[in-house]
Design a protein around this motif. Structure first.
Motif, mmCIF file in Angstrom:
data_model
loop_
_atom_site.group_PDB
_atom_site.id
_atom_site.type_symbol
_atom_site.label_atom_id
_atom_site.label_comp_id
_atom_site.label_asym_id
_atom_site.label_seq_id
_atom_site.Cartn_x
_atom_site.Cartn_y
_atom_site.Cartn_z
ATOM 1 N N MET A 58 0.825 -1.215 0.000
ATOM 2 C CA MET A 58 0.000 0.000 0.000
ATOM 3 C C MET A 58 0.857 1.263 0.000
ATOM 4 O O MET A 58 0.334 2.361 -0.068
ATOM 5 N N HIS A 60 2.458 2.497 2.508
ATOM 6 C CA HIS A 60 2.092 3.233 3.705
ATOM 7 C C HIS A 60 3.022 2.777 4.811
ATOM 8 O O HIS A 60 2.655 2.016 5.703
ATOM 9 N N SER A 88 -2.116 8.050 -3.724
ATOM 10 C CA SER A 88 -3.432 8.254 -3.130
ATOM 11 C C SER A 88 -4.527 8.078 -4.182
ATOM 12 O O SER A 88 -5.677 7.797 -3.844
ATOM 13 N N ALA A 89 -4.170 8.225 -5.449
ATOM 14 C CA ALA A 89 -5.154 7.962 -6.493
ATOM 15 C C ALA A 89 -5.250 6.474 -6.825
ATOM 16 O O ALA A 89 -6.220 6.017 -7.417
ATOM 17 N N ARG A 91 -4.645 3.966 -4.325
ATOM 18 C CA ARG A 91 -5.274 3.331 -3.161
ATOM 19 C C ARG A 91 -6.789 3.504 -3.230
ATOM 20 O O ARG A 91 -7.279 4.581 -3.528
ATOM 21 N N GLY A 92 -7.486 2.439 -2.927
ATOM 22 C CA GLY A 92 -8.942 2.512 -2.935
ATOM 23 C C GLY A 92 -9.522 2.322 -4.313
ATOM 24 O O GLY A 92 -10.670 1.910 -4.460
ATOM 25 N N MET A 97 -8.106 -2.382 0.744
ATOM 26 C CA MET A 97 -7.755 -3.202 1.885
ATOM 27 C C MET A 97 -8.956 -3.427 2.803
ATOM 28 O O MET A 97 -9.780 -2.546 2.974
ATOM 29 N N PHE A 99 -9.643 -4.595 6.747
ATOM 30 C CA PHE A 99 -8.837 -4.671 7.955
ATOM 31 C C PHE A 99 -9.388 -5.684 8.936
ATOM 32 O O PHE A 99 -10.494 -6.165 8.810
#
Lengths: 542, 315
Positions: A58, A60, A88-89, A91-92, A97, A99
């Protein structure tokens, strides 16, 4: 193998964290590959680096992370060259993810709908109204019955399973190429976990997303993953197709892990003398939580207490191991607390023929005879006391026996297989499993006749759990103490208990012999619970 | 949050004020002051004093005196000032208005400065701006009002001549003139709160930014701005509300000092001169009004908290 089918490709990736006086290596030369539609299981114990792998993918990572020049490719994108802004574009949208604990991964002060819709607004350029409508459709798709209401709810207003469904809907919202599942069912009850796993399987089938499924639970991975990679101390020691890996594990560590997983058929407990008089008789014990408030009394309002456990009746023979299973909130621990005087109760507990109706009846003898061990040794051992002080308490309180206090403590340390040198240490200098051994030692120092074990292995890794159970069974043989063993691990309790009590929402559903718990004529709830349990790994055939 | 909870809280406010009233009445009874002597002067004849005591009910049993006084307070009658002979209520309420102007401006200034300062320090943790904010806060919390006020008067007013050193003009009469005279008092009254609250915002926000749901929000690809303001700040400000409400209690104390130094005819100054003059009815009324203000502010903070965090279940 078609190269374009590869979704995630990790090559020779290493990661270390800078700490005072050097660096801690957490991942070492990792190679991973996941194709479209494939589920790769990543199994490892705590500290093996599996969560760091997720963070690395990720992008991160903590500020003190040091990476080598290995690569992480998502499709045609080299993730390691992406700026934070570019990431950030991604991710998601391309990788998302799920959790471990939906209770902490959802923002407590925002509506569920907003937490889902914001992803659609960010990545799909939808307006608020469009995203809200789309969000409703997504929630319906993950099996939530009332999606419209669900969008408006706050996280604390829905159950854990419902929360995790929302998190899953969010992860799938933008049809990503890869989803990382980080122990998504560990925090859930057995039955809820089963439902979430079924949902995962259905969505996976439908979307063909590539999945990296991180877990410590081998049994679970043996059923969900196509391939499994075994991570030990930052290195992949074995990787292979799931069926092959479980049938013929090559690496010693994999073999240990598989062997450590509880097997219901492998009984670890001696048969019991069924003729003996009961040691403990619990008669109609009810525990209510909550109290009538002053205002309620003034206004003569009816007060409805929260029921912890309702009219529970059961017997326990000397030396018997009674397992208690049930989902969280079913009253397992409430009963344990009542028996140790930590909760008020109504009803009667007979111990060795003597009636106990409340705290005042629990004299020194009762307290010596009945010991409890808790789930988290971190919370049950005083961090400011040395092991010697912690263990001296029961010796001094109930001190009959030979030798000085210190000698007896050392002897007990030996029995729980800890070195005598630990006597001057503090709890934080010990590992989780070692701390739990100290808690066990503390309970057994008073020579108890009944030991209540409240989820004592659920915070431990599989291999550590196996050794703690082995110790408990050895102490059981030596001391003849009866156990009340509270757990949610049904495979485990079937190994060690003589009888199993099933609880549901404060009621005792039934008590059955451990060997007969899987019979067809059990109560419907018991059957439902057993069906939800993932069978242990080595019985799995591909 | 239920209507019954709100009613209960309001009942609690009245209960608090009841207890305060007993304390205040009790304390003023112990004070070495004779109301009759205060009114007639040291040279009055014994006969005149006795007659006045009788007329004022000072010979009645204490509980009857309390009931007289409390009964009046409930009806908005705080009695008559021993010094001026005027009814206490109107003068005190106009002073209260002045003090509230000062307090509200100080609170507003605090919020405008402290929240962004705290956010800046939290976001740039360990960087220069964090250190600067932290350093200023340390200075702020260690300077009591009488020091900052004196410094402000000496530097800004006397030495540099930028602002008038003292005095008060109601804003309704001359807005700019009034504001000019309020700038220094408002700044002084808010210094310590700014320091305190900015540190609070910083530490809360740092904690919140390390939670799982913030990580989840980042890993959903949300922009930094959205993660910070929509997910982070809301949760960080919740505990801050409680702190601000508690700080209002501190502000009420600080305002007494500030009003005295800057000659502002607020309730703090009225209270100070009443204490010096042993003007019991004014002391009693002033303390009651301050206690009521503090209770109401805390009640409002609780309501706001419950409104922002729906998990809070008051019952």
């Amino acid at each position: 193998m078609v190269k374009t089918n590869t979704v995630l490709q990790v090559e020779n990736y290493s990661l270390a964290y800078d700490v005072k006086g050097g660096a801690v290596q957490v991942l070492n030369g990792i190679d991973l590959m996941i194709r479209r539609g494939e589920i790769l299981g990543l199994v490892g114990e705590s500290g093996s680096g599996k969560s760091s792998m997720a963070s690395a993918i990720m992008r991160h990572l903590a500020g003190n992370a040091r990476e080598n020049d290995g690569s992480i490719w998502l499709g045609e994108t080299d993730l390691r060259t992406q700026s934070e802004h570019q990431m950030s574009a991604i991710r998601g949208r391309r990788v998302s993810m799920v959790f471990q604990d939906p209770a902490t991964s959802l923002n407590p002060t925002l509506r569920l709908g907003e937490q889902l819709a914001e992803v659609l607004i960010r990545h799909q350029n939808l307006t608020m109204a469009q995203a809200w409508a789309e969000g409703e459709a997504r929630l319906a798709h993950v099996g939530l019955k009332t999606p419209r209401e669900m969008m408006q709810r706050m996280p604390h207003e829905v159950s854990g399973g419902e929360k995790q469904r929302v998190v899953i809907a969010t992860a799938f919202a933008c049809n990503p190429e890869l989803i990382i599942f980080d122990e998504p069912t560990t925090a859930l009850d057995v039955i809820t976990a089963r439902q979430i796993l079924d949902l995962f399987a259905a969505l996976q089938q439908e979307t063909g997303v590539a999945s990296l499924y991180i877990s410590h639970d081998l049994a679970l991975l043996s059923q969900t993953a196509d391939r499994v990679a075994v991570l030990q101390k930052g290195m992949i020691v074995e990787e292979g197709e799931t069926g092959t890996l479980f049938r013929a594990p090559q690496h010693a560590y994999t073999q240990t892990l598989i062997a450590a997983a509880p097997q219901p058929e492998r009984r670890l407990v001696q048969p019991l003398d069924r003729a003996a008089k009961p040691l403990v008789s619990v008669r109609d014990v009810t525990v209510n939580y909550g109290r009538k408030s002053l205002l309620d009394s003034l206004l003569r309002r009816d007060f409805a207490p929260v029921v912890g456990s309702r009219a529970v009746t059961l017997d326990l023979r000397p030396g018997e191991v009674l397992g208690i299973v049930g989902e969280s909130g079913s009253g397992k621990s409430t009963l344990a607390k009542a028996m140790t005087g930590l909760n008020r109760f109504e009803g009667l507990i007979e111990f060795d023929g003597k009636p106990v109706r409340g705290l005042s009846d629990m004299d020194a003898n009762y307290r010596r005879d009945v010991q409890i061990i808790f789930q988290h040794p971190d919370a049950s051992l005083n961090p400011r006391q040395r092991i010697s002080e912690i263990l001296a308490r029961p010796v001094k309180l109930y001190g009959k026996g030979d030798g000085s206090v210190r000698e007896r403590i050392v002897a007990m340390l030996e029995r729980v297989r800890l070195p005598a040198s630990y006597i001057d240490r503090y709890p934080h200098e010990l590992s989780g499993g070692e701390k739990q051994r100290i808690a066990i030692a503390r309970a057994f120092l008073s020579n108890p006749r009944l030991v209540i074990c409240d989820e004592i292995t659920s915070a431990l890794d599989v291999s550590v759990q196996a050794s703690v159970i082995e110790l408990l069974m050895e102490l059981h043989r030596d001391t003849g103490a009866a156990y009340v063993f509270i757990t949610h691990d049904i495979n485990l309790v079937r190994q060690i208990a003589h009888r199993i009590a099933v609880m549901y929402r404060g009621d005792l559903v039934e008590i059955a012999d451990a060997e007969r718990i899987a019979d067809a004529d059990r109560a419907p709830y018991t059957r439902k619970l057993l069906e939800a349990v993932t069978p242990p790994a080595s019985t799995h055939s591909a | 949050m239920s209507a019954s909870y709100i009613l209960k809280r309001i009942a609690l406010i009245f209960y608090t004020l009841f207890v305060v009233s007993i304390l205040v009445f009790g304390i003023t009874q112990i004070l070495p002051a004779d109301a009759a002597v205060m009114m007639l002067g040291e040279n009055a004849t014994q006969g005149a004093l006795a007659a006045l005591r009788d007329q004022m009910g000072l010979n009645d049993p204490i509980w009857l005196q309390y009931l007289h006084w409390a009964g009046g307070v409930v009806q908005g009658d705080f009695g008559t000032s021993l010094r001026t002979g005027q009814t206490v209520g109107p003068a005190l309420f106009s002073a209260l208005g002045t003090s509230l102007t000062l307090a509200v401006l100080a609170l507003a200034l605090m919020l405008i400065l402290a929240v962004p300062m705290g956010i800046l320090a939290a976001v740039r943790r360990g960087k220069l701006s964090d250190l600067v904010v932290g350093f200023l806060s340390y200075i702020g919390v260690s300077l009591p009002e009488f020091v900052t006020a004196t410094l402000a008067v000496v530097l800004v007013a006397d030495l540099w001549g930028l602002l008038p050193p003292a005095g008060y003009i109601p804003l309704s009469e001359d807005f700019w003139g009034g504001m000019q005279r309020l700038i220094l008092p408002v700044c002084v009254a808010s210094v310590m709160m700014i320091a305190h609250v900015s540190r609070m915002v910083r530490s809360e926000l740092v904690d919140v930014m390390h939670t799982d749901y913030i990580r989840a929000a980042r890993l959903k690809g949300l922009t930094r701005r959205r993660v910070l303001f929509r997910h982070g700040l809301r949760n960080a400000l919740l505990p801050t509300i409680t702190i601000v409400a508690l700080d209002v209690g501190y502000l009420l104390g600080g305002i007494i000092v500030v009003e005295e130094i800057f000659s502002i005819p607020g309730i703090g100054r009225s209270l100070m001169s009443a204490i010096q003059a042993r003007d019991l009815p004014v002391i009693q009324a002033g303390v009651m009004i301050m206690a009521a203000t503090y209770s109401i502010v805390n009640f409002a903070a609780d309501l706001m908290y419950a409104w922002l965090d729906k998990r809070i279940q008051y019952d």
